[in-house]
Each structure stands twice: as C-alpha cells, then as structure tokens.
Write a protein that holds these residues in place. Structure first.
Motif, short mmCIF file in Angstrom:
data_model
loop_
_atom_site.label_atom_id
_atom_site.label_comp_id
_atom_site.label_asym_id
_atom_site.label_seq_id
_atom_site.Cartn_x
_atom_site.Cartn_y
_atom_site.Cartn_z
N ASP A 55 -71.17 61.08 -33.89
CA ASP A 55 -69.84 61.65 -33.76
C ASP A 55 -69.04 61.33 -35.02
N ILE A 56 -68.66 62.37 -35.77
CA ILE A 56 -67.90 62.18 -37.01
C ILE A 56 -66.54 62.89 -36.94
N THR A 57 -66.06 63.11 -35.72
CA THR A 57 -64.79 63.81 -35.52
C THR A 57 -63.65 63.13 -36.27
N HIS A 58 -63.56 61.82 -36.17
CA HIS A 58 -62.48 61.07 -36.81
C HIS A 58 -62.46 61.33 -38.32
N ASN A 59 -63.63 61.27 -38.94
CA ASN A 59 -63.72 61.50 -40.39
C ASN A 59 -63.29 62.92 -40.77
N VAL A 60 -63.69 63.89 -39.97
CA VAL A 60 -63.35 65.29 -40.28
C VAL A 60 -61.86 65.53 -40.09
N LEU A 61 -61.26 64.98 -39.03
CA LEU A 61 -59.82 65.13 -38.82
C LEU A 61 -59.04 64.47 -39.97
N THR A 62 -59.51 63.32 -40.41
CA THR A 62 -58.87 62.65 -41.54
C THR A 62 -58.99 63.51 -42.79
N GLN A 63 -60.12 64.16 -42.97
CA GLN A 63 -60.32 65.05 -44.13
C GLN A 63 -59.33 66.22 -44.06
N ILE A 64 -59.09 66.77 -42.88
CA ILE A 64 -58.14 67.88 -42.72
C ILE A 64 -56.74 67.43 -43.14
N ILE A 65 -56.36 66.22 -42.71
CA ILE A 65 -55.04 65.69 -43.08
C ILE A 65 -54.96 65.49 -44.59
N MET A 66 -56.00 64.92 -45.18
CA MET A 66 -56.00 64.67 -46.62
C MET A 66 -55.87 65.98 -47.40
N GLU A 67 -56.56 67.02 -46.97
CA GLU A 67 -56.48 68.30 -47.68
C GLU A 67 -55.09 68.91 -47.55
N ALA A 68 -54.48 68.81 -46.36
CA ALA A 68 -53.12 69.34 -46.18
C ALA A 68 -52.14 68.56 -47.05
N GLU A 69 -52.28 67.25 -47.10
CA GLU A 69 -51.40 66.42 -47.92
C GLU A 69 -51.58 66.75 -49.41
N SER A 70 -52.81 66.99 -49.85
CA SER A 70 -53.05 67.28 -51.26
C SER A 70 -52.53 68.66 -51.67
N ARG A 71 -52.34 69.56 -50.70
CA ARG A 71 -51.79 70.88 -50.99
C ARG A 71 -50.26 70.86 -51.01
N GLY A 72 -49.68 69.68 -50.88
CA GLY A 72 -48.22 69.58 -50.93
C GLY A 72 -47.56 69.64 -49.57
N GLN A 73 -48.33 69.72 -48.52
CA GLN A 73 -47.77 69.75 -47.16
C GLN A 73 -47.63 68.31 -46.65
N THR A 74 -46.92 67.49 -47.42
CA THR A 74 -46.85 66.08 -47.08
C THR A 74 -46.03 65.84 -45.82
N MET A 75 -46.58 65.05 -44.93
CA MET A 75 -45.92 64.68 -43.69
C MET A 75 -45.87 63.16 -43.57
N LEU A 76 -46.78 62.49 -44.23
CA LEU A 76 -46.88 61.05 -44.11
C LEU A 76 -46.16 60.38 -45.28
N PRO A 77 -45.01 59.77 -45.02
CA PRO A 77 -44.26 59.12 -46.10
C PRO A 77 -45.06 57.97 -46.72
N VAL A 78 -44.84 57.72 -47.99
CA VAL A 78 -45.57 56.68 -48.71
C VAL A 78 -45.39 55.32 -48.03
N ASN A 79 -44.17 55.01 -47.61
CA ASN A 79 -43.92 53.73 -46.96
C ASN A 79 -44.74 53.59 -45.67
N PHE A 80 -44.83 54.67 -44.90
CA PHE A 80 -45.63 54.66 -43.68
C PHE A 80 -47.10 54.40 -44.01
N LEU A 81 -47.61 55.09 -45.03
CA LEU A 81 -49.00 54.90 -45.43
C LEU A 81 -49.26 53.46 -45.86
N ARG A 82 -48.33 52.88 -46.60
CA ARG A 82 -48.48 51.48 -47.02
C ARG A 82 -48.51 50.55 -45.82
#
Length: 182
Positions: A55-82
């Motif tokens: 089961d690699i669902t978690h990895n794939v969902l994380t990849q979807i988020i990373m691609e959206a963030e890299s396209r400028g659709q940022t939702m996760l603030p830097v402070n939250f990520l830290r």
C-alpha cells in the motif's frame, strides 16, 4: 480483465515501475490529476505497488500535494511545515495525525455552516454581491489551515501532561471554529 475493489468498495489503483497508474475499476491508465479529482469528489481509493502489492497511498497523496504546491497552489504555510517537520521523532508524533484529522474535519464542517449563514444573511440585499466576494476571499484564506500558534501550558509532566496539553489545544481550536459557525 476483472475489476478490483477493496472489501469496502475502495477502488484499487496499481502503480507500475514505469510510474504509470492503472485504475482497476475503469480498466484504464490515469494520472495524479485523476487521483486528485477523485479525492475532491470523495471517492475512496487505495494505491498499491503493482509488483509487491504494498500500500503506497500515503506516498502518492503526498506526491499530489507536492506537485500542487510546486505549481504555485500553496496552501501549507512555511511556518506550519517547519512545525510539522519538528514533530517528526518527537514523543508527540503518534498523536499528530489524529489531531490534524480531527481539526480538518471540524474545519470543513464549520466552513460549510459559515458559508450557509453568510449566504442566507445577505440574500436579496444590495450587499449580496459584496458578501459573495468577501466569502470567496475568506474561503481562499481559510485554505491556509493553520494549527494553533502556541501550545497550551503543560500542567502535568510526562506523557499525561502532553496528552492533557493536546486535548486543551484541540478544545481551544474547536471553540474558535465553532465561533466562526455562529
């Protein structure tokens, strides 16, 4: 080819070594964008490695988020990520997923209530268009979901104190979200 579903109606997506994703329900190859759309639609799916059946669902969902963030659709603030990164390896790490899950569920419920209340309050008035634009701006801002800034003070020591602090934080967050829905 036989359609595959999990025992609870979850669509099985197979990921092959060449990174292609195969939807066993529709018997077709799909993209990460398809999986993102399925997620927004509330469709349950499980992504498994085609070779190992892991089961690699978690990895794939994380990849979807990373691609959206890299396209400028940022939702996760830097402070939250830290803050999130800092929790890895911390004694509280095991509690974070449940806390975030409960917080997001509460946020989404209250967001829907708030939207309904605002739309109802201004329906048919000259302020309806202004209220609509303000609501759209609020929804855009609300996408930057942030956990409470400062943790509640720890009254007891050790794990019991940490649990009590998390419960207090969760209660504070629920109170804030409930006030938005009023």
């Amino acid at each position: 080819m036989k359609k595959q579903h999990g025992t609870d109606g979850v669509v099985v997506i197979k990921k092959y070594a060449n990174r292609r994703l195969y939807n066993t329900e529709s018997s077709s190859y799909i993209t990460l964008e398809h999986l993102a759309a399925m997620t927004r639609e509330g469709r349950e799916f499980k992504v498994v490695d085609a070779k190992t059946d892991e089961d690699i669902t978690h990895n794939v969902l994380t990849q979807i988020i990373m691609e959206a963030e890299s396209r400028g659709q940022t939702m996760l603030p830097v402070n939250f990520l830290r803050q999130l990164i800092a929790l890895y390896g911390d004694s509280m790490q095991a509690m974070v997923p449940d806390y975030l899950d409960a917080s997001m569920d509460s946020f989404r419920r209250n967001q829907a209530q708030f939207k309904t209340a605002v739309e109802g309050a201004f329906a048919g008035s000259p302020f309806a268009e202004i209220a609509k634009r303000n609501l759209e701006m609020f929804e855009a801002a609300a996408q930057a979901f942030k956990p409470p800034v400062a943790p509640a003070p720890v009254a007891a020591s050790g794990k019991d104190g940490e649990i009590a602090a998390l419960k207090a934080e969760l209660a504070q967050l629920r109170d804030k979200v409930d006030k938005l829905g009023e």
